[in-house]
Motif scaffolding. Sequence first.
Motif, mmCIF file in Angstrom:
data_model
loop_
_atom_site.group_PDB
_atom_site.id
_atom_site.type_symbol
_atom_site.label_atom_id
_atom_site.label_comp_id
_atom_site.label_asym_id
_atom_site.label_seq_id
_atom_site.Cartn_x
_atom_site.Cartn_y
_atom_site.Cartn_z
ATOM 1 N N ARG A 66 0.831 -0.982 0.060
ATOM 2 C CA ARG A 66 -0.053 0.012 -0.110
ATOM 3 C C ARG A 66 0.905 1.217 -0.004
ATOM 4 N NH1 ARG A 66 -4.093 2.816 -0.421
ATOM 5 N NH2 ARG A 66 -4.379 3.057 1.881
ATOM 6 N N THR A 73 -6.730 -0.826 -2.225
ATOM 7 C CA THR A 73 -7.292 -0.864 -1.000
ATOM 8 C C THR A 73 -6.613 -1.400 0.056
ATOM 9 O OG1 THR A 73 -8.858 -2.286 -1.310
ATOM 10 C CG2 THR A 73 -9.616 -0.371 -2.351
ATOM 11 N N ASP A 74 -6.865 -1.188 1.509
ATOM 12 C CA ASP A 74 -6.437 -2.058 2.376
ATOM 13 C C ASP A 74 -6.722 -3.495 2.227
ATOM 14 O OD1 ASP A 74 -4.931 0.186 3.615
ATOM 15 O OD2 ASP A 74 -6.768 0.630 4.812
ATOM 16 N N GLN A 75 -7.748 -3.692 2.010
ATOM 17 C CA GLN A 75 -8.502 -4.864 1.757
ATOM 18 C C GLN A 75 -7.671 -5.518 0.467
ATOM 19 O OE1 GLN A 75 -10.279 -2.541 1.739
ATOM 20 N NE2 GLN A 75 -11.401 -2.530 3.968
#
Length: 214
Positions: A66, A73-75
């Motif tokens: 990231r 995204t974090d996901q």
Amino acid sequence: MKLYFKFFIIPCSISLILGSCISFSTTSAGIIPKQPQERPPVIPSIPQYIMSKGQVDPHELARFLRKNNPKITDQEALLMANLYYNEAAIESVNSDIAFIQMCLETSFLRFGGLVTPDMHNYCGLGSIGPGKPGERFPTAQIGVRAHVQHLKAYASTEALRQSLVDPRFRYVKRGSAPSIYDLAGRWASDREYGRKLEGLLKRLYQSAFTTGNP
């Protein structure tokens, strides 16, 4: 007896008073007991051999991804980190190396070349040029598994522990590249390929193990 008793008590009282004053003066002077110094962070050695154990947990892998590509995204980052961590562990492949190679090959999941995100091809398998963009896999997990299997093909002669999903596994001379430096000229024509992997591994370890996680 009275004189002797008084003579005995007075020195003791003076001694107690002086002791209190000395203790008070030392504290007032700002003399603080020496505190144990914090030990510098221990950064693991850069791994050379592909068949070894990774040192970085999935959360730190995801954070590194990231940090280098804030658009995901974090996901998404954590999904990829967990897939590499788990799939590599099954085949005894170093998860740090596999993950970093994905970062190098896809420019931290930016892609932008012949391989597109929907192909789930995270290491450029079969990507030769125009008209031959590379292999395509149905899911991210299968794509990661194929990558790990291809690395194992180069690094070891051991049998796979999961069903074969890498369509180019049979083209590899088994055990011909046990270290990241051996991949240069084999996995990629770039003679600096191993050094590039080494540089990314250093960045990963600095990020994961340095105090403050810069």
